[in-house]
Design a protein around this motif. Structure first.
Motif, PDB file in Angstrom:
ATOM      1  N   PHE A 120      75.564 -31.256 -49.546  1.00  0.00           N
ATOM      2  CA  PHE A 120      74.866 -32.515 -49.306  1.00  0.00           C
ATOM      3  C   PHE A 120      73.382 -32.258 -49.089  1.00  0.00           C
ATOM      4  N   SER A 121      72.543 -33.034 -49.760  1.00  0.00           N
ATOM      5  CA  SER A 121      71.103 -32.951 -49.505  1.00  0.00           C
ATOM      6  C   SER A 121      70.790 -33.748 -48.250  1.00  0.00           C
ATOM      7  N   PRO A 122      69.779 -33.336 -47.491  1.00  0.00           N
ATOM      8  CA  PRO A 122      69.070 -32.067 -47.632  1.00  0.00           C
ATOM      9  C   PRO A 122      69.936 -30.903 -47.148  1.00  0.00           C
ATOM     10  N   HIS A 123      69.678 -29.725 -47.710  1.00  0.00           N
ATOM     11  CA  HIS A 123      70.533 -28.573 -47.400  1.00  0.00           C
ATOM     12  C   HIS A 123      69.701 -27.296 -47.345  1.00  0.00           C
ATOM     13  N   PHE A 124      70.253 -26.274 -46.730  1.00  0.00           N
ATOM     14  CA  PHE A 124      69.628 -24.951 -46.649  1.00  0.00           C
ATOM     15  C   PHE A 124      69.364 -24.462 -48.082  1.00  0.00           C
ATOM     16  N   GLY A 125      68.092 -24.145 -48.350  1.00  0.00           N
ATOM     17  CA  GLY A 125      67.685 -23.863 -49.725  1.00  0.00           C
ATOM     18  C   GLY A 125      68.371 -22.664 -50.361  1.00  0.00           C
ATOM     19  N   GLU A 126      68.808 -21.719 -49.538  1.00  0.00           N
ATOM     20  CA  GLU A 126      69.382 -20.492 -50.115  1.00  0.00           C
ATOM     21  C   GLU A 126      70.757 -20.711 -50.756  1.00  0.00           C
ATOM     22  N   ILE A 131      79.264 -27.315 -46.227  1.00  0.00           N
ATOM     23  CA  ILE A 131      78.510 -28.203 -45.342  1.00  0.00           C
ATOM     24  C   ILE A 131      77.970 -27.405 -44.158  1.00  0.00           C
ATOM     25  N   ASN A 132      76.931 -27.920 -43.581  1.00  0.00           N
ATOM     26  CA  ASN A 132      76.228 -27.215 -42.509  1.00  0.00           C
ATOM     27  C   ASN A 132      76.034 -28.183 -41.344  1.00  0.00           C
ATOM     28  N   ASN A 133      76.682 -27.849 -40.240  1.00  0.00           N
ATOM     29  CA  ASN A 133      76.722 -28.752 -39.096  1.00  0.00           C
ATOM     30  C   ASN A 133      76.620 -27.973 -37.793  1.00  0.00           C
ATOM     31  N   PRO A 134      75.676 -28.273 -36.892  1.00  0.00           N
ATOM     32  CA  PRO A 134      74.504 -29.136 -37.022  1.00  0.00           C
ATOM     33  C   PRO A 134      73.633 -28.686 -38.198  1.00  0.00           C
ATOM     34  N   ASN A 135      72.863 -29.628 -38.690  1.00  0.00           N
ATOM     35  CA  ASN A 135      72.251 -29.429 -39.995  1.00  0.00           C
ATOM     36  C   ASN A 135      70.814 -28.889 -39.948  1.00  0.00           C
ATOM     37  N   ASN A 136      70.587 -27.924 -40.813  1.00  0.00           N
ATOM     38  CA  ASN A 136      69.238 -27.507 -41.192  1.00  0.00           C
ATOM     39  C   ASN A 136      69.006 -28.154 -42.545  1.00  0.00           C
ATOM     40  N   PRO A 137      68.061 -29.026 -42.738  1.00  0.00           N
ATOM     41  CA  PRO A 137      66.847 -29.237 -41.967  1.00  0.00           C
ATOM     42  C   PRO A 137      66.793 -30.505 -41.108  1.00  0.00           C
ATOM     43  N   THR A 138      67.842 -31.317 -41.016  1.00  0.00           N
ATOM     44  CA  THR A 138      67.651 -32.635 -40.368  1.00  0.00           C
ATOM     45  C   THR A 138      67.897 -32.614 -38.863  1.00  0.00           C
ATOM     46  N   GLY A 139      68.691 -31.626 -38.377  1.00  0.00           N
ATOM     47  CA  GLY A 139      69.079 -31.629 -36.974  1.00  0.00           C
ATOM     48  C   GLY A 139      70.205 -32.624 -36.694  1.00  0.00           C
ATOM     49  N   VAL A 140      70.657 -33.302 -37.739  1.00  0.00           N
ATOM     50  CA  VAL A 140      71.737 -34.279 -37.570  1.00  0.00           C
ATOM     51  C   VAL A 140      73.067 -33.542 -37.387  1.00  0.00           C
ATOM     52  N   GLN A 175      70.200 -34.206 -33.154  1.00  0.00           N
ATOM     53  CA  GLN A 175      71.140 -33.934 -32.056  1.00  0.00           C
ATOM     54  C   GLN A 175      71.517 -32.467 -31.981  1.00  0.00           C
ATOM     55  N   GLY A 176      71.009 -31.675 -32.930  1.00  0.00           N
ATOM     56  CA  GLY A 176      71.379 -30.262 -32.924  1.00  0.00           C
ATOM     57  C   GLY A 176      70.369 -29.434 -33.690  1.00  0.00           C
ATOM     58  N   ALA A 177      70.637 -28.116 -33.744  1.00  0.00           N
ATOM     59  CA  ALA A 177      69.752 -27.138 -34.387  1.00  0.00           C
ATOM     60  C   ALA A 177      68.352 -27.211 -33.758  1.00  0.00           C
ATOM     61  N   PHE A 178      67.312 -26.761 -34.462  1.00  0.00           N
ATOM     62  CA  PHE A 178      65.960 -26.897 -33.881  1.00  0.00           C
ATOM     63  C   PHE A 178      64.941 -27.346 -34.920  1.00  0.00           C
ATOM     64  N   TYR A 179      65.326 -28.430 -35.626  1.00  0.00           N
ATOM     65  CA  TYR A 179      64.457 -28.968 -36.670  1.00  0.00           C
ATOM     66  C   TYR A 179      64.299 -30.481 -36.528  1.00  0.00           C
ATOM     67  N   LEU A 180      63.104 -30.956 -36.937  1.00  0.00           N
ATOM     68  CA  LEU A 180      62.891 -32.391 -37.140  1.00  0.00           C
ATOM     69  C   LEU A 180      62.645 -32.581 -38.626  1.00  0.00           C
ATOM     70  N   PHE A 181      63.217 -33.631 -39.195  1.00  0.00           N
ATOM     71  CA  PHE A 181      63.002 -33.923 -40.617  1.00  0.00           C
ATOM     72  C   PHE A 181      62.263 -35.256 -40.664  1.00  0.00           C
ATOM     73  N   VAL A 182      60.962 -35.159 -40.927  1.00  0.00           N
ATOM     74  CA  VAL A 182      60.063 -36.293 -40.726  1.00  0.00           C
ATOM     75  C   VAL A 182      59.650 -36.879 -42.075  1.00  0.00           C
ATOM     76  N   LYS A 183      59.608 -38.201 -42.144  1.00  0.00           N
ATOM     77  CA  LYS A 183      59.212 -38.858 -43.394  1.00  0.00           C
ATOM     78  C   LYS A 183      57.723 -38.632 -43.623  1.00  0.00           C
ATOM     79  N   SER A 184      57.397 -38.209 -44.827  1.00  0.00           N
ATOM     80  CA  SER A 184      55.989 -38.031 -45.164  1.00  0.00           C
ATOM     81  C   SER A 184      55.367 -39.416 -45.331  1.00  0.00           C
ATOM     82  N   PRO A 185      54.152 -39.628 -44.818  1.00  0.00           N
ATOM     83  CA  PRO A 185      53.526 -40.953 -44.986  1.00  0.00           C
ATOM     84  C   PRO A 185      53.071 -41.203 -46.421  1.00  0.00           C
TER      85      PRO A 185
END
Ligand code: PLP
Length: 394
Positions: free
Chosen positions: A127-133, A175-184, A328-338
């Motif tokens: 699922f996007s977004p996802h760990f690039g590797e 799948i990756n939970n908690p998620n990199n890059p969203t922290g969801v 709610q998890g990991a250590f990332y914020l996924f912020v909307k670009s203006p």
């Protein structure tokens, strides 16, 4: 001359690492205290005293021929038993040593299980977004990663599109939970939907579709949120774990795979993953670190430090006018670009000595990732710069 495939891979080589290097360059130019490097998920909470003590004690106490020698490719039996007991205690599972393979971090484990399961040309879905590797790991075995487009409303997986994208050659889902890059954190309802679809599609195609749960951030969850343990929801689940983040040991390369006895073709999958580890050249997971992880099995990094960073940065960015789903998890914020092209936004951020990563590296354009596993000082000093940055777009 390097291979054609590597030419391409080097050319696409991680923008995240390039950004990290850029941070080092900037630090020389303006002083490290004036660079706000949010580019890499490299834990800044140091490994605990008990990890250091375990390293010293083990080296002093154990027979060095055994400690530093070759072993069963799956890892030390005692360590695997400790891991299984820990999981059983926490998640009500019934794993034993024949379900655990010690690995060279999550990356090692994922490459092993991909090699074990995937034929060239077959698909692995994420699922996007996802760990690039993930796409590189799939390409290592000639398989293809396909990503379900992001659901940018709350970054829970896009279930309807997921179902539509499963095809007869879909061999696995990661799948990756908690998620990199969203922290969801994917909710239990989401997991149940994924499991139900995979059951149905596996039956329809007459082949198991394995679910690989990549969990380096399992222990990094906040506000008491539950991170479902997937083997309970779908029998063909394989779990990849790592102590890179939970014990702050990313350079030591230690993790494990869980291959439950219930999965289809269990023995062959287990043996194939073991053989994959050997022939990929890992041979076995680092021996000293296996023992350290076992001694520190109930330890965790100082999650409160990350939590405080999260609260400060998320709270302030929202106040300044940024748009971001609350992690709610990991250590990332996924912020909307203006602006639509988030690469331009990252360039503008660099003018404020802020280093952040374009979302397209995670398969999601128009967003940027901010890794807040940095010092409190960096967070606090960066805030006025984040404020000035967004004001440029108002
Ligand atoms: N999976 C995800 C989602 C990650 O974010 C990372 C590292 O950042 C890894 C796997 C690889 O972790 P490891 O250091 O254990 O190989």
């Amino acid at each position: 001359m390097i291979s054609e495939k590597m030419k391409q891979l080097v050319a696409n080589s991680s923008a995240i690492r390039a950004m990290f290097e850029e941070g080092n360059r900037l630090a020389k130019e303006v002083g490290p205290e004036n660079v706000y490097n949010f580019s890499l998920g490299n834990p800044n909470v140091p490994a605990s005293e008990s990890v250091k003590k375990a390293i010293i004690d083990i080296v002093n106490e154990e027979d060095s021929n055994i400690l530093h020698g070759y072993m069963n490719n799956n890892g030390f039996e005692g360590v695997r038993q400790t891991v299984a007991d820990n999981l059983n205690r926490r998640f009500g599972t019934s794993f034993g040593i024949s379900n655990i393979i010690m690995t060279v971090g999550a990356a090692g484990g994922l490459n092993m299980i991909f090699k074990a399961l995937l034929n060239p040309g077959e698909k692995v879905l994420t699922f996007s977004p996802h760990f690039g590797e993930y796409s590189n790991y799939a390409s290592n075995v000639g398989a293809i990663l396909e990503a379900v487009p992001a659901n940018t409303i709350d970054f829970q997986p896009n279930i309807a599109e997921f179902e539509a994208m499963i095809k007869p050659d879909t061999r696995a889902v990661i799948i990756n939970n908690p998620n990199n890059p969203t922290g969801v954190v994917y909710s239990e309802a989401t997991i149940k939907s994924i499991a139900e679809i995979l059951e149905r599609k596996s039956a329809e195609y007459g082949n198991p579709i394995y679910l690989i749960s990549d969990e380096p951030y399992r222990e990094l969850a906040y506000d008491g949120v539950d991170v479902p343990y997937l083997t309970k929801y779908y029998k063909n689940t394989i779990v990849g774990y790592s102590w890179s983040k939970s014990l702050s040991l990313p350079g030591e390369r230690i993790g494990y795979l869980v291959i439950p006895s219930e999965i289809d073709d269990y023995q062959n999958v287990f043996d194939a993953a073991t053989t994959a580890g050997r022939i990929l050249g890992f041979v076995n997971a680092p021996s000293l670190m296996q023992k350290v992880a076992a001694r520190c099995i109930d330890e965790n990094a100082d999650v409160e430090y990350y939590n405080e960073n999260r609260k400060i940065l998320y709270g302030k960015l929202i106040e300044y006018g940024y748009e971001c789903v609350k992690p709610q998890g990991a250590f990332y914020l996924f912020v909307k670009s203006p602006i639509a092209d988030e690469r331009e936004f990252c360039k503008a951020a660099k003018n404020h000595n802020i280093l952040i990563v374009p979302g397209r590296n995670f398969g999601c354009e128009g967003y940027v990732r901010i890794a807040y596993c940095v010092s409190r000082d960096t967070i606090l000093k960066s805030l006025p710069e984040f404020k000035k940055l967004i004001e440029e777009y108002k």
